[in-house]
Design a protein around this motif. Structure first.
Motif, PDB file in Angstrom:
ATOM      1  N   LEU A 164       1.359  -0.789   0.209  1.00 35.17           N
ATOM      2  CA  LEU A 164      -0.364   0.101   0.015  1.00 35.17           C
ATOM      3  C   LEU A 164       0.661   1.181   0.001  1.00 35.17           C
ATOM      4  O   LEU A 164       1.908   0.989   0.773  1.00 35.17           O
ATOM      5  N   THR A 165       0.504   2.435  -0.815  1.00 30.11           N
ATOM      6  CA  THR A 165       1.444   3.143  -1.049  1.00 30.11           C
ATOM      7  C   THR A 165       0.168   4.795  -0.491  1.00 30.11           C
ATOM      8  O   THR A 165      -1.449   4.072  -0.914  1.00 30.11           O
ATOM      9  N   PRO A 166       0.681   5.544  -0.572  1.00 34.09           N
ATOM     10  CA  PRO A 166      -0.516   6.963   0.237  1.00 34.09           C
ATOM     11  C   PRO A 166      -0.934   7.179  -0.808  1.00 34.09           C
ATOM     12  O   PRO A 166      -1.826   7.859  -0.836  1.00 34.09           O
ATOM     13  N   ASP A 167       0.159   7.013  -2.023  1.00 33.23           N
ATOM     14  CA  ASP A 167      -0.929   7.872  -3.715  1.00 33.23           C
ATOM     15  C   ASP A 167      -2.538   6.724  -3.959  1.00 33.23           C
ATOM     16  O   ASP A 167      -3.490   6.641  -4.404  1.00 33.23           O
ATOM     17  N   ALA A 168      -1.870   5.439  -3.024  1.00 31.11           N
ATOM     18  CA  ALA A 168      -3.194   4.450  -3.718  1.00 31.11           C
ATOM     19  C   ALA A 168      -4.139   4.981  -2.142  1.00 31.11           C
ATOM     20  O   ALA A 168      -5.225   4.393  -3.117  1.00 31.11           O
ATOM     21  N   VAL A 169      -4.267   4.766  -1.904  1.00 35.05           N
ATOM     22  CA  VAL A 169      -5.235   5.573  -0.711  1.00 35.05           C
ATOM     23  C   VAL A 169      -5.968   6.713  -1.253  1.00 35.05           C
ATOM     24  O   VAL A 169      -6.921   6.571  -0.850  1.00 35.05           O
ATOM     25  N   ARG A 170      -5.115   7.159  -1.489  1.00 33.24           N
ATOM     26  CA  ARG A 170      -5.176   9.027  -2.011  1.00 33.24           C
ATOM     27  C   ARG A 170      -6.341   8.178  -3.148  1.00 33.24           C
ATOM     28  O   ARG A 170      -7.835   8.629  -2.853  1.00 33.24           O
ATOM     29  N   ASP A 171      -6.197   7.213  -3.549  1.00 30.34           N
ATOM     30  CA  ASP A 171      -7.080   7.232  -5.729  1.00 30.34           C
ATOM     31  C   ASP A 171      -8.276   6.411  -5.024  1.00 30.34           C
ATOM     32  O   ASP A 171      -9.341   6.186  -5.935  1.00 30.34           O
ATOM     33  N   ALA A 172      -7.823   5.280  -4.150  1.00 28.97           N
ATOM     34  CA  ALA A 172      -9.159   4.768  -3.331  1.00 28.97           C
ATOM     35  C   ALA A 172     -10.292   5.640  -3.282  1.00 28.97           C
ATOM     36  O   ALA A 172     -11.438   5.335  -3.114  1.00 28.97           O
ATOM     37  N   GLU A 173      -9.827   6.511  -2.312  1.00 30.84           N
ATOM     38  CA  GLU A 173     -10.725   7.285  -1.128  1.00 30.84           C
ATOM     39  C   GLU A 173     -11.386   8.295  -2.241  1.00 30.84           C
ATOM     40  O   GLU A 173     -13.261   8.279  -2.326  1.00 30.84           O
TER      41      GLU A 173
END
Length: 157
Positions: free
Chosen positions: A15-24
């Motif tokens: 998991l990356t911060p970018d993946a979290v932002r994109d998912a949200e």
């Protein structure tokens, strides 16, 4: 109780911060920190040999005293396994309430984060959704409480 099994089914890239932002952004909600903490350790997969359950006091189509929680979907598009990002499609396909984020399920039944009361930036409760019976059962007021309530499924008949 240990959470993750050692298998690789359903495991997404780290998991990356970018993946979290994109998912949200895709899901239209803020994901709870308790979920992100687990996904930072392992981004989805099988839960302790797929023998984990949450006790309930109301019968469901699954059992009279528990619901299964055998895996947790991660964030990512890898390997053909379902991920949290499939929630919008699955909610439409199975005519589920919204907004929710599906954590685990087989199409007919799901464990989900429920944002209907708290709104997209709030702390979601956890709910059991039964698409076939068009029913739902509140499980826990938040994900951390749900996770703390998980037990080995062999405690049930």
């Amino acid at each position: 109780m240990e959470f993750w099994d050692t298998g690789t089914h359903g495991v997404q890239p780290p998991l990356t911060p970018d993946a979290v932002r994109d998912a949200e952004k895709v899901l239209g909600v803020r994901l709870p920190e308790a979920l992100l903490e687990l996904l930072r350790v392992q981004n989805g997969g099988t839960v302790v040999d797929s023998r984990t359950a949450f006790p309930v006091t109301s019968a469901t189509s699954w059992a009279s005293d528990h619901v299964p929680f055998d895996s947790l979907m991660g964030i990512g598009p890898e390997g053909g396994a379902l991920t949290l990002l499939d929630t919008p499609y699955l909610v439409g396909e199975w005519d589920l309430p919204s907004p929710v984020v599906l954590l685990c399920g087989d199409g007919h039944t799901w464990v989900a984060l429920d944002y209907r009361e708290c709104g997209p930036d709030g702390e979601p409760s956890v709910v059991w959704l039964d698409a076939d019976a068009e029913s739902e059962l509140p499980l826990a007021p938040d994900l951390r409480t749900f996770l703390d309530g998980l037990v080995p499924a062999d405690r049930f008949d």
